[in-house]
Design an enzyme around this catalytic site. Structure first.
Site, PDB file in Angstrom:
ATOM      1  N   TYR A 144       0.832  -1.220   0.000  1.00 57.97           N
ATOM      2  CA  TYR A 144       0.000   0.000   0.000  1.00 57.97           C
ATOM      3  C   TYR A 144       0.862   1.263   0.000  1.00 57.97           C
ATOM      4  O   TYR A 144       0.379   2.344  -0.318  1.00 57.97           O
ATOM      5  CB  TYR A 144      -0.935   0.035   1.211  1.00 57.97           C
ATOM      6  CG  TYR A 144      -1.975  -1.074   1.241  1.00 57.97           C
ATOM      7  CD1 TYR A 144      -2.238  -1.856   0.124  1.00 57.97           C
ATOM      8  CD2 TYR A 144      -2.696  -1.344   2.408  1.00 57.97           C
ATOM      9  CE1 TYR A 144      -3.175  -2.875   0.155  1.00 57.97           C
ATOM     10  CE2 TYR A 144      -3.630  -2.365   2.442  1.00 57.97           C
ATOM     11  CZ  TYR A 144      -3.869  -3.120   1.314  1.00 57.97           C
ATOM     12  OH  TYR A 144      -4.793  -4.134   1.356  1.00 57.97           O
ATOM     13  N   LYS A 172       3.519 -15.382   2.429  1.00 59.03           N
ATOM     14  CA  LYS A 172       3.425 -16.097   1.151  1.00 59.03           C
ATOM     15  C   LYS A 172       4.860 -16.418   0.747  1.00 59.03           C
ATOM     16  O   LYS A 172       5.331 -16.055  -0.342  1.00 59.03           O
ATOM     17  CB  LYS A 172       2.701 -15.196   0.136  1.00 59.03           C
ATOM     18  CG  LYS A 172       2.307 -15.863  -1.160  1.00 59.03           C
ATOM     19  CD  LYS A 172       1.189 -16.864  -1.006  1.00 59.03           C
ATOM     20  CE  LYS A 172       0.952 -17.570  -2.335  1.00 59.03           C
ATOM     21  NZ  LYS A 172       0.092 -18.754  -2.207  1.00 59.03           N
ATOM     22  N   ASP A 215      -2.966 -18.181   1.849  1.00 56.78           N
ATOM     23  CA  ASP A 215      -4.136 -18.868   1.274  1.00 56.78           C
ATOM     24  C   ASP A 215      -4.620 -19.961   2.226  1.00 56.78           C
ATOM     25  O   ASP A 215      -5.821 -20.100   2.476  1.00 56.78           O
ATOM     26  CB  ASP A 215      -3.817 -19.427  -0.123  1.00 56.78           C
ATOM     27  CG  ASP A 215      -2.404 -20.001  -0.250  1.00 56.78           C
ATOM     28  OD1 ASP A 215      -1.604 -19.820   0.685  1.00 56.78           O
ATOM     29  OD2 ASP A 215      -2.106 -20.628  -1.283  1.00 56.78           O
ATOM     30  N   ASP A 268      -5.012  -6.739   6.267  1.00 62.08           N
ATOM     31  CA  ASP A 268      -6.214  -6.007   5.875  1.00 62.08           C
ATOM     32  C   ASP A 268      -7.321  -6.997   5.513  1.00 62.08           C
ATOM     33  O   ASP A 268      -8.462  -6.916   5.990  1.00 62.08           O
ATOM     34  CB  ASP A 268      -5.844  -5.132   4.654  1.00 62.08           C
ATOM     35  CG  ASP A 268      -6.966  -4.212   4.237  1.00 62.08           C
ATOM     36  OD1 ASP A 268      -7.947  -4.092   4.994  1.00 62.08           O
ATOM     37  OD2 ASP A 268      -6.858  -3.599   3.153  1.00 62.08           O
ATOM     38  N   ASP A 292     -10.665  -8.602   8.193  1.00 61.59           N
ATOM     39  CA  ASP A 292     -12.089  -8.479   7.862  1.00 61.59           C
ATOM     40  C   ASP A 292     -12.760  -9.850   7.835  1.00 61.59           C
ATOM     41  O   ASP A 292     -13.886 -10.011   8.304  1.00 61.59           O
ATOM     42  CB  ASP A 292     -12.274  -7.778   6.508  1.00 61.59           C
ATOM     43  CG  ASP A 292     -12.367  -6.268   6.666  1.00 61.59           C
ATOM     44  OD1 ASP A 292     -11.983  -5.772   7.740  1.00 61.59           O
ATOM     45  OD2 ASP A 292     -12.819  -5.591   5.731  1.00 61.59           O
TER      46      ASP A 292
END
Ligand code: NAD
Length: 368
Positions: free
Chosen positions: A141, A198, A230, A254, A258
């Site tokens: 980001y 990852k 994943d 992020d 959620d």
């Protein structure tokens, strides 16, 4: 009183004023029982600041927030300001506060209360009580990004055309400081830490893994493991009760936070903390928004904000007793059957009483 904490309160917009005043009432009541004084100063941000000063985050708010011991925020935003330019929208205030205060770690606890299990979309969530520690100021980001024209062709002859790119980049310093927060937090909890990355694909993830493994030697009591993101997204749903502390990068955090938030049933139950270097005031806020649809109607669930205040007491000031007194009073209130409308749901026995923000706040104070 023996101790005094100066709290900057930013009510913000929508239900913000209702939930922050509720949390402060509870905080003052819980603290006074332990001979601790809470002094508050109200600051403007979001739409509230736009209406007064034309900008979402006045300098005065940043200065005063920096000058406080901790910041409690309600929520910002609403339809009234939706048409404004992105730079002037109320939500910019949150980013400005985070960077102004140098906050680099976001902590989101996820707890499923026994009485609210039916609100969880999972059939048998079990004893869910974990915290996601998300890096907040680095990664993709904030990495180098852009669009450029490429004259190259793809193997099938297609013209490449414009190329857009974003960069996931992390320094050792950025990774180590958040890992330290996560290991320390694990030490205060059930001593289990999971790094989500990852590392099978990303070089930056491999650096996270190496540094975390090295740091794990400093915390031999902490059971440390790693999961690919994943896989982690599946495990959060299939075995949420097995997690204690999860640490991860900005983007993975992020998304996963959620997903994890849904497990608890209502966003009205989920607190959060954003913290920086020792000695900097942290920002404590519910994860939900300003809920304009129910603003000013005494319908908002104040628990996420009350629980954010409890996190503030524990994390910023080490006031473990005040924090757990508040959390236990919330649990007692839920167990007594009182509910705001977001946590009444089909499936539970009809053994609950629908109440408003003010009434449920009074009940929490009574249960302290
Ligand atoms: P929201 O979280 O405000 O509301 C989503 C739904 O959940 C609504 O139906 C709302 O009534 C309900 N809800 C939320 N909090 C509740 C509570 N404490 N008690 C009972 N019900 C609750 O999300 P949204 O509707 O997408 O956004 C509304 C505004 O909030 C937008 O302007 C958005 O940009 C802003 N927002 C702000 C923050 C923040 O300040 N950190 C975060 C998210 C959204």
């Amino acid at each position: 009183m023996a101790k005094k904490y100066n709290i900057a309160v930013i009510p913000g917009d929508g239900i913000g004023p209702e939930i922050t005043s509720s949390a402060i009432e509870v905080l003052v009541a819980a603290s006074s029982k332990k001979d601790v004084e809470i002094a508050t100063r109200e600051l403007k941000a979001g739409g509230d600041a736009i209406d007064s000063f034309g900008i979402p985050l006045p300098q005065e708010t940043i200065f005063s927030a920096k000058d406080s011991d901790a910041v409690l925020l309600g929520a910002v935003g609403g339809p009234k300001w939706d048409e404004m330019e992105p730079e002037l929208r109320p939500e910019r205030a949150i980013l400005g506060l985070r960077s102004g205060l140098g906050l680099y770690a976001n902590l989101r606890p996820v707890v499923v209360y026994d009485e609210l299990k039916d609100a969880s979309p999972l059939k048998n969530p079990g004893q869910v009580d974990f915290v996601i520690v998300r890096e907040l100021t680095g990664g993709i980001y904030f990495g180098k990004n852009g669009v450029y024209q490429s004259g190259d062709r793809l193997p099938d002859g297609t013209v490449k055309g414009k190329v857009a790119f974003d960069t996931e980049s992390y320094s050792e310093g950025e990774i180590n400081r958040i890992l330290k927060i996560a290991f320390e937090l694990a030490m205060k909890r059930r001593k289990k830490l999971t790094l989500v990355d990852k590392a099978n694909v990303l070089v930056s993830s491999r650096m996270w893994r190496t540094l975390a493994s090295q740091m794990s030697f400093d915390y031999p009591e902490v059971e440390f493991d790693c999961l690919y993101v994943d896989n982690a997204s599946m495990q959060l749903i299939s075995r949420p009760s097995s997690f204690d502390v999860i640490v991860t990068s900005n983007m993975f955090g992020d998304i996963l936070s959620d997903e994890a938030g849904q497990i608890a049933g209502s966003i009205g139950m989920l607190p959060s903390a954003s913290i920086g270097a020792p000695g900097t005031p942290g920002l404590f806020e519910p994860i939900h928004g300003s809920a304009p649809d129910i603003a000013g109607q005494n319908k908002a669930n104040p628990f996420a904000t009350i629980l954010s205040a409890a996190m503030m007491m524990r994390i910023m000031f080490g006031e473990e007793e005040i924090a757990s007194d508040i959390e236990n009073a919330v649990k007692k209130t839920i167990a007594s059957g009182l509910r705001t409308s977001d946590i009444t749901f089909i499936g539970e026995s009809n053994n609950f009483t629908l109440v408003g923000t003010k009434e449920i706040t009074k009940a929490v104070i009574g249960n302290l």
